[in-house]
Design a protein around this motif. Structure first.
Motif, PDB file in Angstrom:
ATOM      1  N   MET A 242       3.977   1.633  -1.052  1.00 24.63           N
ATOM      2  CA  MET A 242       4.680   1.825  -2.331  1.00 24.63           C
ATOM      3  C   MET A 242       3.749   2.434  -3.363  1.00 24.63           C
ATOM      4  N   VAL A 243       2.520   1.899  -3.440  1.00 27.70           N
ATOM      5  CA  VAL A 243       1.582   2.404  -4.441  1.00 27.70           C
ATOM      6  C   VAL A 243       1.179   3.840  -4.116  1.00 27.70           C
ATOM      7  N   LEU A 244       0.961   4.111  -2.821  1.00 30.91           N
ATOM      8  CA  LEU A 244       0.600   5.475  -2.435  1.00 30.91           C
ATOM      9  C   LEU A 244       1.705   6.449  -2.821  1.00 30.91           C
ATOM     10  N   ALA A 245       2.949   6.099  -2.484  1.00 30.77           N
ATOM     11  CA  ALA A 245       4.061   7.014  -2.723  1.00 30.77           C
ATOM     12  C   ALA A 245       4.313   7.180  -4.217  1.00 30.77           C
ATOM     13  N   ILE A 246       4.429   6.067  -4.932  1.00 30.78           N
ATOM     14  CA  ILE A 246       4.883   6.147  -6.321  1.00 30.78           C
ATOM     15  C   ILE A 246       3.765   6.540  -7.272  1.00 30.78           C
ATOM     16  N   HIS A 247       2.529   6.190  -6.951  1.00 35.64           N
ATOM     17  CA  HIS A 247       1.445   6.567  -7.858  1.00 35.64           C
ATOM     18  C   HIS A 247       0.726   7.830  -7.403  1.00 35.64           C
ATOM     19  N   TYR A 248       0.215   7.811  -6.155  1.00 31.80           N
ATOM     20  CA  TYR A 248      -0.681   8.898  -5.774  1.00 31.80           C
ATOM     21  C   TYR A 248       0.061  10.157  -5.353  1.00 31.80           C
TER      22      TYR A 248
ATOM     23  N   ALA B  25       3.198  11.066  -5.946  1.00 29.42           N
ATOM     24  CA  ALA B  25       3.972  11.616  -7.051  1.00 29.42           C
ATOM     25  C   ALA B  25       3.067  12.312  -8.057  1.00 29.42           C
ATOM     26  N   THR B  26       1.923  11.705  -8.361  1.00 31.12           N
ATOM     27  CA  THR B  26       1.013  12.320  -9.326  1.00 31.12           C
ATOM     28  C   THR B  26       0.461  13.639  -8.792  1.00 31.12           C
TER      29      THR B  26
ATOM     30  N   VAL C 259       1.880  15.645  -6.520  1.00 31.87           N
ATOM     31  CA  VAL C 259       2.943  16.655  -6.527  1.00 31.87           C
ATOM     32  C   VAL C 259       3.186  17.150  -7.951  1.00 31.87           C
ATOM     33  N   GLY C 260       3.154  16.209  -8.914  1.00 32.60           N
ATOM     34  CA  GLY C 260       3.318  16.592 -10.318  1.00 32.60           C
ATOM     35  C   GLY C 260       2.234  17.565 -10.741  1.00 32.60           C
ATOM     36  N   GLY C 261       1.005  17.289 -10.311  1.00 33.10           N
ATOM     37  CA  GLY C 261      -0.099  18.190 -10.616  1.00 33.10           C
ATOM     38  C   GLY C 261       0.140  19.571 -10.032  1.00 33.10           C
TER      39      GLY C 261
ATOM     40  N   ILE D 289       0.835  -1.202   0.000  1.00 35.78           N
ATOM     41  CA  ILE D 289       0.000   0.000   0.000  1.00 35.78           C
ATOM     42  C   ILE D 289       0.871   1.253   0.000  1.00 35.78           C
TER      43      ILE D 289
END
Lengths: 278, 316
Positions: B45-51, B53-54, B56-58, B43
């Motif tokens: 890893m998915v939170l950090a790398i997908h949610y 990061a996305t 912050v990118g936004g 959970i």
């Protein structure tokens, strides 16, 4: 009703001709890679090499610096293998808990992973790069293994959760009655039963990691941990129309995956067709 | 088999509704399956790398950050700049053209091959292996072969000249009009095998009895395809087109290998433009705005595609 008739035979021959045309690019790939520097320029691209030699492969494999193919090959193997191991370990544990838990949060977490499968990685790339750079993880194999596993984790968890749901609880119940601990039940009984799921995860995720160019170009480009596609990209960028060398390096990059594919093609195709269906 | 297939296939993108699955009876307290914290690493890893990061990118999409040092909020300036820049609009057009073009062509070709190879063919498994081969190879590596095939003194032009169509010969990848079509051919060539495999799996679930009954009743080949085969493989169509579209919109590798976005930006896509802005030119904020645009487009089409697929299933 649907029997093998003369028409079927005609159709079969037609399909073979179509398949050979479809794979014609590989004829050029192999034939050009065996030609010498002179012949590449002078002979027709359609002609077979007059004096086939493996010199180009030797040239390509001894390149140094940014385009060191051997180092790229080793890095690709390490990063792909590491990512698969981490993904199988973390993904199976997470998928198991999510599939077996009756609590409400597990359903929410399941949706979290489903959305992440469709969420494109491009937007996260910039912040991830900045984050990895400040942690000193860019240009290292470890950072890359962590990154790839995280990127493909939703897929791995989704596949495992689907497989676990299809597995009855009888084995676990029997083991629990015999006095096995939860850890023993998972690692000695459930996980070995899940080898088809593990195979699917390893093939799908392994293929994506092995062939990935975008992420490794950004995170590893120019470093000594760069993977084969990046090394290939730099090497080819330094060549001008030396197609014999270009194709030698392309063949080298294809051999491992192709050998693996032809050896286990049934599992590959089932992995793609079945894995995607859950 | 056919009754359960739609819901199983749908599950790739559509979350399952609660209560549809009958859970095996449990006696709480007696039997436990693992510990809840086993799920934590996954959970996180998915939170950090997908949610994270996305998100912050936004956030950076609304700034003028260059990757180092200070940055200011610029509101929607980056997006206005994208819409006012004809090369970015052209890149958006190229992205949609390649995504839809490749989905349509590779699915039609894939379905054709799958139907052709279905049933009686003796060497169908060998043929399937051959047609699927390009799928497992790296898009970057295969693109280099095609670059050679389409170059000015390459095989395509030699063939054209030998059949007397020499005036059609051109440097395909350096021609502003034809370069994008050339890229499309390469993408379709690589993706057809994938669509074929999905359709072969779908076709295996079409009951042969119904098709035979229809044939006896006088239904011709087209009628059998339209009224029996096609409705049965709808889930496979939904999967193959959705995945093809999502991957087509992100297209990057083939462009980098074949044209690098050229000639004169004629084959630039959102992904290559985003790479150029964020990583080559150091315009992190602007690059992030391009990535936001790409993300919104991908999510939009994934949802639309899913709605359409579900609507069709509900009709059945």
């Amino acid at each position: 009703m649907f029997r093998y008739t003369k028409l079927s035979a005609v159709r079969e021959v037609g399909f073979w001709i179509a398949a050979l045309l479809y794979l014609a690019p590989f004829y050029f790939l192999i034939s050009m890679s065996l030609k010498g520097d002179q012949e590449v320029v002078s002979s027709s691209p359609l002609a077979l090499p007059t004096a086939p030699s493996l010199d180009n492969f030797a040239t390509v494999l001894t390149a140094t610096g940014n385009s060191n193919v051997i180092v790229g090959l080793v890095n690709s193997v390490i990063i792909t293998a590491g990512s698969i191991v981490l993904m199988v370990l973390v993904g199976s544990l997470t998928g198991y808990v999510i599939a077996r838990s009756t609590r409400r949060w597990s359903r929410g977490v399941y949706y979290l992973f489903l959305i992440a499968i469709v969420l494109p990685t491009q937007l996260g790339t910039v912040p991830l790069y900045i984050g990895a750079r400040s942690l000193g993880l860019t240009g290292t194999s470890w950072g890359m293994i962590l990154l790839y596993s995280g990127m493909l984790m939703p897929l791995a968890i989704f596949l495992y959760a689907g497989f676990f749901r299809g597995l009855g609880t009888e084995y676990e119940e029997a083991a629990a009655i015999d006095g096995a601990s939860r850890t023993q039940i998972f690692f000695r009984i459930v996980l070995p039963l899940m080898s088809p799921a593990t195979g699917t995860v390893a093939i799908l995720a392994g293929l994506i990691v092995w062939n990935d160019f975008f992420t490794s170009l950004i995170f590893l480009g120019g470093s000594k941990s760069q993977t084969l596609p990046v090394a290939m990209y730099y090497y080819i960028g330094s060549l001008v129309s030396q197609w014999n060398q270009i194709f030698a390096i392309v063949i080298i990059s294809m051999i491992p995956i192709l050998a693996f594919y032809l050896f286990a093609q049934k599992r590959f195709i089932q992995g793609f067709a079945g894995g995607l269906k859950g | 088999m056919t009754a359960t297939l739609p819901s199983e296939t749908e599950a790739v993108i559509v979350p399952r509704r609660g209560g549809r699955r009958v859970r095996p009876p449990r006696r709480p307290g007696l039997l436990k399956f693992g510990y809840w914290w086993w799920a934590l690493p996954g959970i996180l890893m998915v939170l950090a790398i997908h949610y994270v990061a996305t998100t912050v990118g936004g956030f950076f999409a609304f700034t003028n950050w260059t990757g180092i040092g200070e940055f200011d909020f610029v509101g929607f300036d980056n997006f206005r700049k994208i819409l006012a820049d004809p090369t970015k609009i052209a890149a958006l057009g190229n992205t949609l053209f390649l995504a839809f073009g490749s989905v349509i062509l590779s699915n039609v070709a894939g379905l054709g091959i799958a139907i052709g190879l279905n049933r009686v063919m003796k060497t169908r498994y060998i043929l399937r292996t051959l047609f699927f081969m390009p799928v497992v190879l790296s898009p970057l590596a295969t693109s280099y072969i095609w670059k050679f095939i389409f170059q000015f003194d390459g095989p395509v032009n030699i063939l054209l000249r030998s059949v007397g169509l020499g005036e059609l010969a051109r440097p395909w990848l350096a021609d502003p009009t034809w370069a994008i079509w050339t890229v499309l051919i390469v993408v379709v060539w690589q993706n057809t095998g994938f669509a074929m495999v999905i359709y072969m799996a779908g076709l295996a679930s079409v009951p042969v009895e119904i098709e035979e009954a229809a044939a006896i009743d006088g239904a011709n080949l087209w009628q059998r395809f339209w009224h029996i085969t096609l409705p049965s493989i709808r889930p496979a169509i939904a999967i193959a087109t959705t995945l093809g579209l999502v991957n087509g919109l992100r297209i990057f590798d083939q462009i980098m290998a074949l044209t690098g976005g050229g000639p004169a930006n004629a084959t630039a896509t959102l992904a290559t433009e985003m790479y150029k802005q964020a990583f080559s030119l150091g315009n992190f904020g602007y690059g992030a705005a391009l990535a936001v645009l790409l993300t919104v487009i991908i999510l939009f089409f994934a949802v639309v595609q899913q709605r359409v697929g579900r609507g069709r299933n509900a009709e059945d």
